[in-house]
Design a protein around this motif. Sequence first.
Motif, PDB file in Angstrom:
ATOM      1  N   ILE A 196     -13.322 -36.052 -73.476  1.00 46.69           N
ATOM      2  CA  ILE A 196     -14.721 -35.779 -73.810  1.00 46.69           C
ATOM      3  C   ILE A 196     -15.142 -36.733 -74.937  1.00 46.69           C
ATOM      4  O   ILE A 196     -14.428 -36.848 -75.932  1.00 46.69           O
ATOM      5  CB  ILE A 196     -14.905 -34.315 -74.286  1.00 46.69           C
ATOM      6  N   PRO A 197     -16.284 -37.396 -74.820  1.00 46.31           N
ATOM      7  CA  PRO A 197     -16.735 -38.280 -75.897  1.00 46.31           C
ATOM      8  C   PRO A 197     -16.781 -37.550 -77.235  1.00 46.31           C
ATOM      9  O   PRO A 197     -17.171 -36.380 -77.308  1.00 46.31           O
ATOM     10  CB  PRO A 197     -18.135 -38.703 -75.439  1.00 46.31           C
ATOM     11  N   ALA A 198     -16.385 -38.243 -78.301  1.00 53.05           N
ATOM     12  CA  ALA A 198     -16.253 -37.623 -79.624  1.00 53.05           C
ATOM     13  C   ALA A 198     -17.562 -37.057 -80.159  1.00 53.05           C
ATOM     14  O   ALA A 198     -17.550 -36.143 -80.990  1.00 53.05           O
ATOM     15  CB  ALA A 198     -15.680 -38.640 -80.612  1.00 53.05           C
ATOM     16  N   GLY A 199     -18.693 -37.566 -79.706  1.00 54.46           N
ATOM     17  CA  GLY A 199     -19.978 -37.095 -80.208  1.00 54.46           C
ATOM     18  C   GLY A 199     -20.480 -35.821 -79.571  1.00 54.46           C
ATOM     19  O   GLY A 199     -21.531 -35.300 -79.960  1.00 54.46           O
ATOM     20  N   VAL A 200     -19.728 -35.283 -78.628  1.00 51.77           N
ATOM     21  CA  VAL A 200     -20.133 -34.065 -77.916  1.00 51.77           C
ATOM     22  C   VAL A 200     -19.448 -32.852 -78.547  1.00 51.77           C
ATOM     23  O   VAL A 200     -18.244 -32.874 -78.798  1.00 51.77           O
ATOM     24  CB  VAL A 200     -19.755 -34.157 -76.422  1.00 51.77           C
ATOM     25  N   PHE A 201     -20.223 -31.795 -78.797  1.00 54.40           N
ATOM     26  CA  PHE A 201     -19.614 -30.582 -79.358  1.00 54.40           C
ATOM     27  C   PHE A 201     -18.764 -29.887 -78.296  1.00 54.40           C
ATOM     28  O   PHE A 201     -19.219 -29.636 -77.180  1.00 54.40           O
ATOM     29  CB  PHE A 201     -20.656 -29.594 -79.865  1.00 54.40           C
ATOM     30  N   VAL A 202     -17.529 -29.561 -78.675  1.00 59.08           N
ATOM     31  CA  VAL A 202     -16.620 -28.833 -77.786  1.00 59.08           C
ATOM     32  C   VAL A 202     -15.941 -27.720 -78.577  1.00 59.08           C
ATOM     33  O   VAL A 202     -15.413 -27.959 -79.665  1.00 59.08           O
ATOM     34  CB  VAL A 202     -15.545 -29.759 -77.185  1.00 59.08           C
ATOM     35  N   ALA A 203     -15.969 -26.503 -78.043  1.00 61.00           N
ATOM     36  CA  ALA A 203     -15.188 -25.394 -78.590  1.00 61.00           C
ATOM     37  C   ALA A 203     -13.934 -25.285 -77.737  1.00 61.00           C
ATOM     38  O   ALA A 203     -14.031 -25.218 -76.505  1.00 61.00           O
ATOM     39  CB  ALA A 203     -15.988 -24.099 -78.545  1.00 61.00           C
ATOM     40  N   ASP A 204     -12.770 -25.267 -78.375  1.00 59.77           N
ATOM     41  CA  ASP A 204     -11.532 -25.429 -77.609  1.00 59.77           C
ATOM     42  C   ASP A 204     -10.384 -24.631 -78.223  1.00 59.77           C
ATOM     43  O   ASP A 204     -10.301 -24.460 -79.435  1.00 59.77           O
ATOM     44  CB  ASP A 204     -11.177 -26.920 -77.582  1.00 59.77           C
ATOM     45  N   LYS A 205      -9.498 -24.163 -77.366  1.00 60.03           N
ATOM     46  CA  LYS A 205      -8.205 -23.620 -77.807  1.00 60.03           C
ATOM     47  C   LYS A 205      -7.200 -23.912 -76.711  1.00 60.03           C
ATOM     48  O   LYS A 205      -7.479 -23.712 -75.521  1.00 60.03           O
ATOM     49  CB  LYS A 205      -8.275 -22.108 -78.061  1.00 60.03           C
ATOM     50  N   ASN A 206      -6.048 -24.421 -77.110  1.00 57.33           N
ATOM     51  CA  ASN A 206      -4.994 -24.649 -76.126  1.00 57.33           C
ATOM     52  C   ASN A 206      -3.695 -24.030 -76.602  1.00 57.33           C
ATOM     53  O   ASN A 206      -3.608 -23.514 -77.716  1.00 57.33           O
ATOM     54  CB  ASN A 206      -4.830 -26.142 -75.818  1.00 57.33           C
ATOM     55  N   GLY A 207      -2.694 -24.059 -75.738  1.00 57.15           N
ATOM     56  CA  GLY A 207      -1.417 -23.449 -76.087  1.00 57.15           C
ATOM     57  C   GLY A 207      -0.292 -24.013 -75.251  1.00 57.15           C
ATOM     58  O   GLY A 207      -0.493 -24.392 -74.091  1.00 57.15           O
ATOM     59  N   ALA A 208       0.892 -24.059 -75.839  1.00 59.30           N
ATOM     60  CA  ALA A 208       2.064 -24.570 -75.133  1.00 59.30           C
ATOM     61  C   ALA A 208       3.310 -23.843 -75.613  1.00 59.30           C
ATOM     62  O   ALA A 208       3.566 -23.770 -76.821  1.00 59.30           O
ATOM     63  CB  ALA A 208       2.217 -26.067 -75.377  1.00 59.30           C
ATOM     64  N   VAL A 209       4.056 -23.282 -74.672  1.00 56.11           N
ATOM     65  CA  VAL A 209       5.341 -22.644 -74.976  1.00 56.11           C
ATOM     66  C   VAL A 209       6.273 -22.904 -73.804  1.00 56.11           C
ATOM     67  O   VAL A 209       5.981 -22.495 -72.670  1.00 56.11           O
ATOM     68  CB  VAL A 209       5.202 -21.115 -75.172  1.00 56.11           C
ATOM     69  N   ASP A 210       7.369 -23.613 -74.049  1.00 55.15           N
ATOM     70  CA  ASP A 210       8.373 -23.859 -73.021  1.00 55.15           C
ATOM     71  C   ASP A 210       7.731 -24.368 -71.727  1.00 55.15           C
ATOM     72  O   ASP A 210       7.236 -25.480 -71.680  1.00 55.15           O
ATOM     73  CB  ASP A 210       9.191 -22.588 -72.781  1.00 55.15           C
ATOM     74  N   GLU A 211       7.709 -23.531 -70.684  1.00 52.27           N
ATOM     75  CA  GLU A 211       7.193 -23.973 -69.377  1.00 52.27           C
ATOM     76  C   GLU A 211       5.732 -23.552 -69.162  1.00 52.27           C
ATOM     77  O   GLU A 211       5.290 -23.348 -68.032  1.00 52.27           O
ATOM     78  CB  GLU A 211       8.079 -23.425 -68.253  1.00 52.27           C
ATOM     79  N   ILE A 212       4.987 -23.443 -70.247  1.00 51.66           N
ATOM     80  CA  ILE A 212       3.580 -23.016 -70.200  1.00 51.66           C
ATOM     81  C   ILE A 212       2.701 -24.054 -70.884  1.00 51.66           C
ATOM     82  O   ILE A 212       3.038 -24.531 -71.971  1.00 51.66           O
ATOM     83  CB  ILE A 212       3.401 -21.657 -70.909  1.00 51.66           C
ATOM     84  N   ARG A 213       1.574 -24.415 -70.259  1.00 55.71           N
ATOM     85  CA  ARG A 213       0.577 -25.289 -70.872  1.00 55.71           C
ATOM     86  C   ARG A 213      -0.798 -24.759 -70.472  1.00 55.71           C
ATOM     87  O   ARG A 213      -1.107 -24.664 -69.281  1.00 55.71           O
ATOM     88  CB  ARG A 213       0.734 -26.752 -70.397  1.00 55.71           C
ATOM     89  N   ASN A 214      -1.631 -24.425 -71.462  1.00 60.47           N
ATOM     90  CA  ASN A 214      -2.938 -23.815 -71.196  1.00 60.47           C
ATOM     91  C   ASN A 214      -4.023 -24.462 -72.042  1.00 60.47           C
ATOM     92  O   ASN A 214      -3.763 -24.951 -73.141  1.00 60.47           O
ATOM     93  CB  ASN A 214      -2.934 -22.317 -71.544  1.00 60.47           C
ATOM     94  N   GLU A 215      -5.263 -24.392 -71.575  1.00 60.10           N
ATOM     95  CA  GLU A 215      -6.393 -24.820 -72.394  1.00 60.10           C
ATOM     96  C   GLU A 215      -7.679 -24.201 -71.854  1.00 60.10           C
ATOM     97  O   GLU A 215      -7.846 -24.044 -70.649  1.00 60.10           O
ATOM     98  CB  GLU A 215      -6.510 -26.344 -72.406  1.00 60.10           C
ATOM     99  N   VAL A 216      -8.575 -23.840 -72.774  1.00 57.15           N
ATOM    100  CA  VAL A 216      -9.903 -23.370 -72.403  1.00 57.15           C
ATOM    101  C   VAL A 216     -10.902 -24.050 -73.321  1.00 57.15           C
ATOM    102  O   VAL A 216     -10.660 -24.164 -74.523  1.00 57.15           O
ATOM    103  CB  VAL A 216     -10.022 -21.826 -72.485  1.00 57.15           C
ATOM    104  N   LEU A 217     -12.003 -24.547 -72.747  1.00 52.97           N
ATOM    105  CA  LEU A 217     -12.976 -25.239 -73.575  1.00 52.97           C
ATOM    106  C   LEU A 217     -14.399 -25.093 -73.033  1.00 52.97           C
ATOM    107  O   LEU A 217     -14.615 -24.967 -71.834  1.00 52.97           O
ATOM    108  CB  LEU A 217     -12.636 -26.719 -73.710  1.00 52.97           C
ATOM    109  N   TYR A 218     -15.324 -25.069 -73.978  1.00 49.45           N
ATOM    110  CA  TYR A 218     -16.760 -25.101 -73.684  1.00 49.45           C
ATOM    111  C   TYR A 218     -17.255 -26.477 -74.088  1.00 49.45           C
ATOM    112  O   TYR A 218     -17.067 -26.907 -75.223  1.00 49.45           O
ATOM    113  CB  TYR A 218     -17.489 -24.022 -74.478  1.00 49.45           C
ATOM    114  N   VAL A 219     -17.868 -27.183 -73.135  1.00 54.66           N
ATOM    115  CA  VAL A 219     -18.343 -28.538 -73.381  1.00 54.66           C
ATOM    116  C   VAL A 219     -19.865 -28.525 -73.365  1.00 54.66           C
ATOM    117  O   VAL A 219     -20.487 -28.289 -72.324  1.00 54.66           O
ATOM    118  CB  VAL A 219     -17.808 -29.515 -72.310  1.00 54.66           C
ATOM    119  N   ASN A 220     -20.463 -28.768 -74.519  1.00 53.40           N
ATOM    120  CA  ASN A 220     -21.919 -28.692 -74.642  1.00 53.40           C
ATOM    121  C   ASN A 220     -22.558 -30.065 -74.402  1.00 53.40           C
ATOM    122  O   ASN A 220     -23.211 -30.626 -75.274  1.00 53.40           O
ATOM    123  CB  ASN A 220     -22.293 -28.166 -76.032  1.00 53.40           C
ATOM    124  N   CYS A 221     -22.343 -30.597 -73.203  1.00 57.07           N
ATOM    125  CA  CYS A 221     -22.948 -31.883 -72.896  1.00 57.07           C
ATOM    126  C   CYS A 221     -24.429 -31.679 -72.552  1.00 57.07           C
ATOM    127  O   CYS A 221     -24.817 -30.649 -71.989  1.00 57.07           O
ATOM    128  CB  CYS A 221     -22.227 -32.592 -71.757  1.00 57.07           C
TER     129      CYS A 221
END
Length: 289
Positions: A221-246
């Motif tokens: 996502i371009p750096a000038g765009v507001f994004v609310a984000d949270k991600n997570g990683a544990v062993d065999e798990i990779r997750n992310e959720v984000l709101y992109v206010n383009c």
Amino acid sequence: MKKIIVSAFILLSLIANAQKTDTKLQQQITELIKGFHGDIGIYVHDLKHNKTVAINADTIFPAASIVKISILIGIMNKIEHGELNYHQRLLYTDSLYYSEGDDILAAFKDSSSIELSKVMMLMLTISDNCASLWLQGLAGGGTTINALLDSMGYKYTRVNSRTPGRENNRSQYGWGQTTPREIASVMQGIVEGKIINMEASEKMLRLLGRQYWDEEALSEIPAGVFVADKNGAVDEIRNEVLYVNCKNNPYIFSIFTKNNADTSREATNEAWGLTRKISALLWNYYNKK
């Protein structure tokens, strides 16, 4: 007859407002995830046209560090009810110590003082686990947070760790659990000012917009765009959720993986690579011009 007319009107309104599947985008994402070595769930919500993509979106996944959104809601609820103050000073003691090797708060000396707001920042911005467990306790614990989520209509998003009665869930899903669709709905509720109230939602959105871990979905996502984000990683798990206010087409994207064959921590991790590819696809799809 009048009741029938009213019922019919309500039904038509529901149909009119129902989300529609973006079949073109769904096909593109389905093609992109073919051959992934693990279990994957994806949910995309085009907020402008109310169109969605859902792939295993109602499957429960381990939340990993995305559980911290649930803890954030619990803390904000305490603040809004006057039980905590956003800028109050807290006393850190050795009894709160928890570290997986890189937590900043765990390096504090016994009897150190820190503002609640900064503990919240540590939890969300750098995903500090010591800070997160402290905040979970201040929010009333997992039982209180889960009851709050349940009262808001969320059925699957739960805190498991240090929560009596949820030992089996913790064994299966770890610290917390959710579904791609439901956590996207939580994010949408925050964006629309519906979680607790408008003021609390706006504060949570600002906090989620200060993400240190910005090399996965956020990197596309371009750096000038507001994004609310949270991600997570544990062993065999990779997750992310984000709101992109383009400007052209705001959207919410959640991706959850489990049972991943690639458990490496490098940038080349298969799940993170796929996350970046889908994030790039979405940005270009919604910003064709």
